[in-house]
Scaffold this active site. Structure first.
Site, PDB file in Angstrom:
ATOM      1  CB  ALA A 140      -0.932  -0.008   1.206  1.00  0.00           C
ATOM      2  CG  HIS A 194       7.092  -3.279   1.970  1.00  0.00           C
ATOM      3  ND1 HIS A 194       5.890  -3.292   1.310  1.00  0.00           N
ATOM      4  CD2 HIS A 194       6.808  -2.982   3.260  1.00  0.00           C
ATOM      5  CE1 HIS A 194       4.911  -2.996   2.157  1.00  0.00           C
ATOM      6  NE2 HIS A 194       5.435  -2.813   3.350  1.00  0.00           N
ATOM      7  CB  ILE A 249      -7.551 -10.113   7.141  1.00  0.00           C
ATOM      8  CG1 ILE A 249      -9.011 -10.151   7.621  1.00  0.00           C
ATOM      9  CG2 ILE A 249      -7.464  -9.522   5.733  1.00  0.00           C
ATOM     10  CD1 ILE A 249      -9.649  -8.794   7.754  1.00  0.00           C
ATOM     11  CG  ASP A 272       0.684  -2.933   8.903  1.00  0.00           C
ATOM     12  OD1 ASP A 272       1.019  -1.732   8.985  1.00  0.00           O
ATOM     13  OD2 ASP A 272       0.744  -3.565   7.833  1.00  0.00           O
ATOM     14  CB  ALA A 306      -4.342  -0.753   2.348  1.00  0.00           C
TER      15      ALA A 306
END
Length: 375
Positions: A140, A194, A249, A272, A306
């Protein structure tokens, strides 16, 4: 203050029925050291260290990347109310000058212990998640603001905020990443994430001083039997801690169980969370991008997950519901994050000499009361 008759969580990950003694905001050895003899009866309750969230962007309509310190206080009040007593506000990948402004604002942040009349969590440091990421695994984060690892820019940001940065995310497969790691690993915990890094690249970064993984499994190559990637390299490094978002999730429950086996004693539960946490379903901003929130699910327009819309305490309880032993889940939300950012000498366990940040819960981990001192 004396917390009596509770089942107190120990550093060896067991519970012992005993009293907890607090004086001047610190845990002390015995009753003879306590001047305020007021008591809390914790009969039948679990007495836990305050939780520590080292990776969260925001909550209740506010985001650290707004650069609004009054908004940060609202976030800290929300966190306190949900059992988090130490918190690392986390930046996104945004424009360089905006990052400078955020860190400068944080340099003048005054932690007075309250947001209005609401008590709030301590700031344990800052997590700088961007901008040194792999554009192919940006999640995101805004691609146009991603930049190559830059030692001088990092130090400029850290100096601006009073050297509060505790974690910085780095994609080890980017140009200059190895040099960045070698230069800064003694100044900040370097978290790999990332990134599309392969096993050898990630291993080289760990050998150079990286010691943390940003949200394990998310925004990285999967663990393959012929291509173990960053996950395989980090699992083999006994000094490497790994974050995981256990919100039901981001990571399947089977992989949450697997993570605790791959990283024994080294999992760090994180939320997060983003600004929609604690808010109604709707559309919200995250680092300059629109995010749609429905329940716990937060997504960009293209469907990319996100951040989360939950808090660390709920993530801890969810991990337990997945079959993680309660004692291990508690460690992953208290002791392990404290160790991961170098503050275990201050918080993370209910040990004499440490700050008296305490959570009372029932046997099912329902939150009963939070005690967080600012003495």
């Amino acid at each position: 203050m004396i917390i009596k008759n509770g089942l107190v969580y120990q550093e060896d990950k067991t519970f012992a029925k005993r009293d907890l003694y607090i004086k001047d905001g610190k845990i002390v050895e015995g009753p003879e050291q306590v001047t305020d003899k007021s008591e809390i009866d914790a009969e039948g309750m679990l007495v836990l260290p305050g939780l520590i969230d080292v990776h969260s962007h925001g909550a209740v309509g506010h985001d650290f990347s707004d650069g609004d310190m009054e908004g940060l206080k609202k976030i800290l009040a929300y966190e306190y109310a949900h059992g988090v007593t130490s918190y690392c506000p986390t930046s996104m990948t945004i424009d360089r000058e905006e990052l400078r402004k955020i860190f400068r604002a944080m340099g003048s942040f005054s932690e007075d212990g309250k947001a209005g009349e609401e008590p709030m969590a301590h700031v344990a440091g800052i997590n700088m998640e961007g901008p040194f990421l792999d554009a192919d695994k940006k999640g995101a984060h805004r691609a146009e603001c991603i930049m190559a690892p830059d030692v001088e820019f990092f130090r400029e940001c850290n100096e601006a905020c009073g050297n509060l940065i505790r974690l910085v995310t780095l994609a080890p497969n980017t140009e200059g990443a190895l040099e960045f790691t070698r230069e800064l690993h003694d100044e900040v915990s370097i978290s790999l994430g990332h990134s599309g890094a392969d096993y050898d690249t990630a291993k080289a970064a760990l050998e150079a001083g990286a010691n943390h993984v940003t949200h394990l499994f998310n925004a990285m190559m999967p663990l393959g039997h012929r291509a173990p990637g960053l996950i395989g390299a980090a699992a083999e490094d006994e000094n490497c801690m790994a974050e995981i978002i256990s919100d039901g999730i981001h990571v399947h429950e089977s992989m949450v169980r697997a993570a605790f086996k791959l990283f024994p004693g080294r999992i760090v539960l994180i939320s997060d969370s983003m600004r929609a946490t604690g808010m109604e379903n709707g559309t919200y901003d995250l680092g300059g991008q629109q995010v749609t929130v429905n329940g716990k699910l937060a997504t960009l327009a293209d469907g990319t997950i996100a951040g989360s819309a939950t808090n660390l305490y709920d993530c801890m309880r969810t991990a337990v519901s997945f079959g993680i032993p309660m004692e291990e889940a508690i460690a992953a939300a208290t002791m392990n994050p404290a160790r991961s950012i170098g503050i275990y000498d201050q918080v993370g366990s209910l040990t004499p000499g440490k700050r008296a940040d305490v959570v009372l819960a029932d046997r099912e981990l329902n939150l009963v009361r939070v005690i967080c001192t600012h003495g």
